[in-house]
Design a protein around this motif. Structure first.
Motif, PDB file in Angstrom:
ATOM      1  N   LEU A 123      45.028  37.636  41.308  1.00 31.83           N
ATOM      2  CA  LEU A 123      45.458  36.303  41.959  1.00 31.83           C
ATOM      3  C   LEU A 123      45.371  36.432  43.592  1.00 31.83           C
ATOM      4  CD1 LEU A 123      48.415  35.003  39.936  1.00 31.83           C
ATOM      5  CD2 LEU A 123      46.145  34.220  39.677  1.00 31.83           C
ATOM      6  N   ALA A 177      39.211  36.840  36.804  1.00 31.70           N
ATOM      7  CA  ALA A 177      39.101  35.832  35.723  1.00 31.70           C
ATOM      8  C   ALA A 177      38.201  35.921  34.492  1.00 31.70           C
ATOM      9  CB  ALA A 177      38.376  33.858  36.511  1.00 31.70           C
ATOM     10  N   ARG A 230      41.705  38.353  33.949  1.00 30.49           N
ATOM     11  CA  ARG A 230      42.968  37.711  33.288  1.00 30.49           C
ATOM     12  C   ARG A 230      43.526  37.036  32.388  1.00 30.49           C
ATOM     13  NH1 ARG A 230      42.356  36.120  39.457  1.00 30.49           N
ATOM     14  NH2 ARG A 230      41.581  33.845  38.763  1.00 30.49           N
ATOM     15  N   LEU A 231      41.838  36.532  31.743  1.00 29.61           N
ATOM     16  CA  LEU A 231      42.250  36.007  30.573  1.00 29.61           C
ATOM     17  C   LEU A 231      42.504  36.755  28.967  1.00 29.61           C
ATOM     18  CD1 LEU A 231      40.838  33.212  29.394  1.00 29.61           C
ATOM     19  CD2 LEU A 231      39.120  34.351  28.855  1.00 29.61           C
ATOM     20  N   PHE A 250      50.522  36.320  31.977  1.00 27.73           N
ATOM     21  CA  PHE A 250      51.438  35.619  33.076  1.00 27.73           C
ATOM     22  C   PHE A 250      53.140  34.687  32.546  1.00 27.73           C
ATOM     23  CE2 PHE A 250      48.100  36.895  35.617  1.00 27.73           C
ATOM     24  CZ  PHE A 250      48.347  37.080  36.863  1.00 27.73           C
ATOM     25  N   ILE A 256      47.146  27.382  38.278  1.00 29.07           N
ATOM     26  CA  ILE A 256      48.107  27.708  36.690  1.00 29.07           C
ATOM     27  C   ILE A 256      47.323  28.647  35.561  1.00 29.07           C
ATOM     28  CG2 ILE A 256      49.521  27.391  34.813  1.00 29.07           C
ATOM     29  CD1 ILE A 256      50.761  25.204  37.084  1.00 29.07           C
ATOM     30  N   VAL A 257      46.172  27.272  36.047  1.00 24.26           N
ATOM     31  CA  VAL A 257      45.222  26.953  34.221  1.00 24.26           C
ATOM     32  C   VAL A 257      43.810  28.499  34.819  1.00 24.26           C
ATOM     33  CG1 VAL A 257      45.012  25.579  32.917  1.00 24.26           C
ATOM     34  CG2 VAL A 257      43.768  25.722  35.343  1.00 24.26           C
ATOM     35  N   MET A 258      43.780  28.876  36.324  1.00 22.05           N
ATOM     36  CA  MET A 258      43.110  30.009  36.729  1.00 22.05           C
ATOM     37  C   MET A 258      43.716  30.831  36.644  1.00 22.05           C
ATOM     38  SD  MET A 258      41.715  27.374  40.319  1.00 22.05           S
ATOM     39  CE  MET A 258      40.077  28.522  40.675  1.00 22.05           C
ATOM     40  N   SER A 259      45.449  30.608  37.200  1.00 25.07           N
ATOM     41  CA  SER A 259      45.547  32.245  36.889  1.00 25.07           C
ATOM     42  C   SER A 259      45.744  32.423  35.293  1.00 25.07           C
ATOM     43  CB  SER A 259      47.236  32.483  37.414  1.00 25.07           C
ATOM     44  OG  SER A 259      47.752  31.158  36.396  1.00 25.07           O
ATOM     45  N   LEU A 260      45.486  31.921  34.459  1.00 27.35           N
ATOM     46  CA  LEU A 260      45.702  32.366  33.193  1.00 27.35           C
ATOM     47  C   LEU A 260      44.379  32.689  32.763  1.00 27.35           C
ATOM     48  CD1 LEU A 260      47.598  29.229  31.336  1.00 27.35           C
ATOM     49  CD2 LEU A 260      47.770  31.620  32.030  1.00 27.35           C
ATOM     50  N   GLY A 261      43.250  32.856  33.624  1.00 25.04           N
ATOM     51  CA  GLY A 261      41.785  33.376  33.340  1.00 25.04           C
ATOM     52  C   GLY A 261      40.831  32.454  32.707  1.00 25.04           C
ATOM     53  N   LEU A 262      41.221  30.844  33.938  1.00 25.80           N
ATOM     54  CA  LEU A 262      39.875  29.721  33.549  1.00 25.80           C
ATOM     55  C   LEU A 262      39.403  29.908  35.446  1.00 25.80           C
ATOM     56  CD1 LEU A 262      41.280  28.172  31.299  1.00 25.80           C
ATOM     57  CD2 LEU A 262      40.774  26.389  31.921  1.00 25.80           C
ATOM     58  N   PRO A 266      43.814  30.259  43.157  1.00 28.71           N
ATOM     59  CA  PRO A 266      44.569  30.108  42.486  1.00 28.71           C
ATOM     60  C   PRO A 266      46.067  30.511  42.826  1.00 28.71           C
ATOM     61  CG  PRO A 266      43.683  31.724  41.372  1.00 28.71           C
ATOM     62  CD  PRO A 266      43.049  31.396  42.825  1.00 28.71           C
TER      63      PRO A 266
END
Lengths: 230, 409
Positions: free
Chosen positions: A56, A80, A83-84, A89, B302-308, B402
């Protein structure tokens, strides 16, 4: 096999006229299946380190490896994707999408991963059962308690079985009973699924669950202890 | 329903009042556009039909070059038999022969330069509205009678009335002196100042005698019933022209180039106004979506940290806008369609319209033209601009980091 490897990480923030060293030549290795707590007072660098491990935030210098792959030089899109697929997280403030139900919040990441709808629904149902939220699938975050929301956040983080879960102060907004329940859940997942956990906290009770405790101060590692978990 | 679509839909209704206000602006502009465009196109059709039906017709057979340089010598030979054979071949009475000359017309007191048209009295009313606009007296009778009808303004200028005699002086086809004395049998009032001041009609037989036409004339005029059938009729007429005679068939566009130009000019100014309306709506959408993106900065972090990726988030914002735009399009097209359809049956008028309409030889009520094109073109443009307006908020997401985004309140 090493799940996380950090080599000589440095990160400096500018705050007004002052330069703050958030990471000062930090090097750590975390083995696969580790259950590690990063402990530091506020501003000690634990969140910065967690963010750097999760891709991040980029360090000013040093190298970071996840499952043997160097990530500090990856592009935004590659990070990204990492992380996906590989990292889950969990945040202090739950951070669920407010307009989606518990099940939809869990499904959302899988949808982005391209998991087919049927499989997505099955996995979401299973993981919500596993974190003790059976029957609450259709509730929206606003209709759930803090503990329930954090469980949904955990379910979302682990549903696609990432190799690594990064949690930043996951119990900060929970009462002690709920916090214990969450830590038990983390330990169970760590033991059953061999998922690596790196948890940033300054909660002593959380630290007691860790197999390894890394203490930080002013961006430096000052203590690295392997301990018997509670 | 797809989860991303569900998310976009629910995101829209986080602030129902704001979404309805923006959608309402789209519905209003779409309704207005549907109505205005339908009215405009209905008016153009009416303008074309009325102008052409007044005198020009939808098609004319002429000698080559006559259209651009109206010389008496450039004639259509044996024009009456030609018109007759065309009426028989095409099984329609809406075809009439004409001759045109310019003359000096004199009453006892005054003289004016005018256009004299020789017309077939029994068929002229099928290709022109002038016979129906006689306000005093009657239309022309026999083909060789010494009769004339004149416009009301010309009658005033010449200080003449029904039954008075007029003297025509002009040049014949062969350049010789042409003269006739004719009786006024009718006075028409078309409402078009040019017609009423300078146009006269006499029977074609008399015209051919006075101007030494030797059986010829200058135009065979067709009324196709509407502009839709003109192209087909033009090609049929072209194939029926007598062999060996050099003639051309002109359509209304060639005969009245000013009409299309006037329509184009009107269209340009109208579409400029529509453009402003569409841009205002686009800015309203831009404002809404920008606010929506800014207030969700934390959530996007948040959603970027989830991988979006920012690209996926941008597509989500575009999808939200597309849903809102589609709502505006559907509701606007339906509402606009219903209003337009109702006025298409009932007609539309506003105070003072009668005078304006008369100036352009139009009826006192307009009838909007409902079609798929008039229903959809305006809303489709609004939809397109709505999407374009969301591009900037969507692109802003690419600048989002993010960690910084998650710090946003």
């Amino acid at each position: 096999m090493t799940a996380v490897r950090c080599v000589d990480l440095c990160k400096t923030y500018r705050q007004g006229e002052e330069d703050i060293k958030a990471l000062d030549h930090v090097s750590i290795d975390i083995a696969e299946g580790g259950f590690v707590c990063l402990s530091a007072p506020s501003g000690g660098g634990k969140t910065t380190l967690l963010n750097a491990i999760g891709g991040l935030d980029k360090p000013d210098s040093g190298e970071i490896y996840i499952a043997g792959r160097r990530i500090d030089n990856l592009s935004k899109g590659e990070l990204a994707e990492l992380r996906l697929r590989q990292i889950g997280f969990v945040f202090q403030a739950f951070n669920l999408i407010p307009v989606l139900t518990a099940r939809e919040n869990v499904e959302f990441v899988m949808q982005v991963q391209g998991v087919p709808a049927g499989e997505r629904q099955k996995l979401a149902g299973e993981i919500l059962d596993e974190v003790g939220l059976a029957g609450l699938d259709d509730r929206r975050p606003a209709d759930m308690s803090g503990g329930q929301q954090q469980r949904v956040a955990v379910a979302r983080a682990i549903v696609s079985r990432p190799e690594l879960v990064l949690a930043d102060e996951p119990t900060a907004n929970l009462d002690s009973k709920t916090a214990d329940g969450l830590m038990e859940l983390f330990r169970e997942l760590n033991e059953h699924h061999h998922t690596t956990f790196v948890i940033a906290t300054h909660d002593k009770r959380v630290m007691s669950y860790a197999k390894r405790l890394i203490r930080m101060l002013d961006g430096r590692i000052v203590d690295d202890i392997v301990q018997d978990a509670a | 329903m797809n989860l991303v679509f569900r998310l976009a839909w629910r995101n829209l209704w986080r602030h129902p009042r704001r979404t309805w206000l923006t959608t309402g602006a789209m519905v209003f502009s779409n309704t207005l556009l549907v109505f205005m465009i339908a009215l405009q196109f209905g008016m153009y059709d009416l303008m074309i039909d009325n102008t052409l039906q007044a005198f020009t017709g939808h098609l004319q057979i002429q000698a080559p070059g006559y259209k651009d340089d109206q010389k008496m010598r450039q004639t259509v030979a044996d024009i009456v038999p030609l018109a007759e054979s065309l009426r028989a071949e095409l099984t329609t009475a809406s075809i009439a022969a004409r001759g045109t000359a310019f003359a000096l017309v004199s009453s006892e007191e005054r003289s004016y330069g005018i256009a004299v048209f020789g017309v077939e009295p029994e068929f002229e009313s099928n290709v022109s509205t002038i016979p129906g606009l006689i306000s005093k007296g009657r239309f022309l009778g026999a083909s060789d009678a010494a009769e004339i009808i004149i416009g009301a303004a010309l009658a005033r200028n010449l200080r003449v009335d029904l039954g008075d005699e007029l003297t025509l002086l002009g040049s014949g086809r062969d350049g010789s002196f042409a003269a006739a004395v004719v009786n006024i049998v009718g006075i028409f009032d078309s409402g078009v100042a040019d017609f009423d001041r300078s146009m006269t009609e006499i029977p074609l037989g008399l015209f051919q005698d006075v101007f030494y036409m030797n059986g010829s004339g200058h135009h065979v005029v067709f009324d196709a019933g509407g502009i839709d059938g003109v192209a087909e009729l033009q090609s049929r007429v072209g194939s029926l022209l007598p062999p060996g005679q050099d003639l051309v068939v002109h359509d209304w566009d060639a005969l009245q180039p000013g009409l299309k130009q006037a329509i184009k000019a009107d269209m340009s100014s109208a579409f400029f106004m529509y453009g402003i309306l569409v841009i205002l709506v686009a800015f309203s959408v831009l404002n809404t979506q920008l606010m929506s993106v800014l207030e969700r900065t934390h959530e996007f972090g948040i959603v970027m940290s989830l991988g979006l990726t920012p690209g996926r988030l941008g597509r989500l914002v575009l999808l939200e806008t597309a849903i809102m735009g589609a709502l505006g399009l559907i509701l606007g097209a339906i509402l606009g369609g219903v209003i337009t359809f109702w006025l298409g049956i009932r007609g539309f008028a506003y105070p003072g319209m009668e005078e304006l309409a008369a100036k352009f030889n139009l009826p006192a009520r307009f009838f909007p033209q409902v079609s798929a094109m008039t229903l959809l073109i305006g809303p489709a443009v609004v939809f397109l601009f709505t999407l374009l307006a969301a591009v900037y908020p969507a692109l802003r997401l690419h600048r989002l980091h993010p960690v910084e985004a998650m710090r946003a309140v």
